[in-house]
Design an enzyme around this catalytic site. Structure first.
Site, PDB file in Angstrom:
ATOM      1  N   ASP A 105       0.818  -1.216   0.000  1.00  0.00           N
ATOM      2  CA  ASP A 105       0.000   0.000   0.000  1.00  0.00           C
ATOM      3  C   ASP A 105       0.850   1.264   0.000  1.00  0.00           C
ATOM      4  OD1 ASP A 105       0.524  -1.057   2.659  1.00  0.00           O
ATOM      5  OD2 ASP A 105      -0.674   0.591   3.445  1.00  0.00           O
ATOM      6  N   HIS A 106       2.137   1.134   0.261  1.00  0.00           N
ATOM      7  CA  HIS A 106       3.069   2.266   0.213  1.00  0.00           C
ATOM      8  C   HIS A 106       3.991   2.209  -1.005  1.00  0.00           C
ATOM      9  CE1 HIS A 106       2.340   3.739   4.387  1.00  0.00           C
ATOM     10  NE2 HIS A 106       1.858   2.505   4.485  1.00  0.00           N
TER      11      HIS A 106
END
Length: 276
Positions: free
Chosen positions: A91-92
């Site tokens: 997600d990063h």
């Protein structure tokens, strides 16, 4: 990612996307979930009089989001000069490779496997792109490769998943270790006490205006959870799943898998210190 519902630290109200400090602006990724809160915060950092910007955590591989980050920088008269990652979670970091293609920038991270076209990052490194002073602060614990970035000019620290804008973060055992995480929180506390850091710019959730209060809460929360886990084990709850059901009963069950990773890290820590 989260295992609690509330966090002191004076969360800033209003929309998460947009300017946060004199040198930072958030572009919120469209990936909300119980684990990512409102979505991933992608940060654009630049000196006001520079045409170069640094991006921290491009977020998921979402073409529209990546283009929105580029467009937001361009609207402010900036072009992207460098991409940084706080840690490897998708997600990063999933969109980093594509973002590097779109911006023709290097990607730098603690893990060499995530670095593209540039050197990795290490403790004491200072990013100076576009005249910035952005200091690398190793903060393992959530993951082994977690980093924070200290922005002295704004009295701010960009914390990735080490401190969130709402809730508390998990220790992603076995990659993450609780002892490391507690040391990292103490390192961040020293920034608030000794280096004038007052603002937390997190990887998820709203900006926090009381950095020291947030760190102190995290430390107290971890001590409380450890005591609860120790008591649960003494009461006969032996497996991580049993401990989660006992200690995290008030937490949304969708977060129990993440809670179990934290419990495994807590059990390991208690065992290493001879407490169970």
């Amino acid at each position: 990612m989260t295992d609690a519902a509330a966090l002191p630290g004076q969360p800033r109200g209003g929309v998460i996307s947009g300017p946060a400090t004199a040198r930072t602006r958030c572009v919120l990724a469209p990936n909300p979930s119980p684990m990512t809160l409102d979505g991933t915060n992608t940060w654009i950092i630049a000196e006001p009089d520079s045409d170069l910007a640094v991006v921290i955590d491009p977020g998921p591989l979402d073409e529209a989001h990546l283009q929105a980050v580029i467009d937001t920088a361009a609207q402010a008269g900036k072009r992207i000069g460098l991409t940084l990652l706080t840690h490897h979670h998708a997600d990063h970091a999933e969109g980093a490779g594509r973002f590097a293609e779109l911006t023709r920038t290097a990607v730098r991270a603690l893990d060499p496997a995530l670095s593209l076209g540039g050197e990795g990052l290490a403790a004491g490194d200072v990013i100076t792109t576009g005249g910035l002073e952005l200091r690398v602060v190793p903060t393992p614990g959530h993951t082994a490769d977690s980093l924070c970035f200290h922005l002295p000019a704004d009295g701010a620290v960009l914390t990735g998943d080490t401190i969130l804008g709402r809730g508390t973060t998990m220790v992603a055992h076995p990659d993450g270790r609780l002892g490391d995480y507690l040391d990292s929180l103490r390192r961040l506390r020293s920034l608030t006490v000794d280096d004038g850091v007052s603002t937390v710019l997190p990887g998820h959730g709203p900006v926090l205006n009381d950095a020291q209060g947030a760190v102190e809460f995290y430390l107290a929360h971890r001590a409380h959870r450890l005591a609860q886990v120790e008591t649960a084990v003494e009461s006969g709850h032996r497996t991580p799943a049993e401990v989660v059901a006992n200690v995290y009963a008030e937490v949304d069950r969708s977060l129990w898998p993440a809670a179990e990773m934290s419990v495994r890290a807590q059990l390991e820590y208690l065992g290493e210190h001879g407490l169970i």
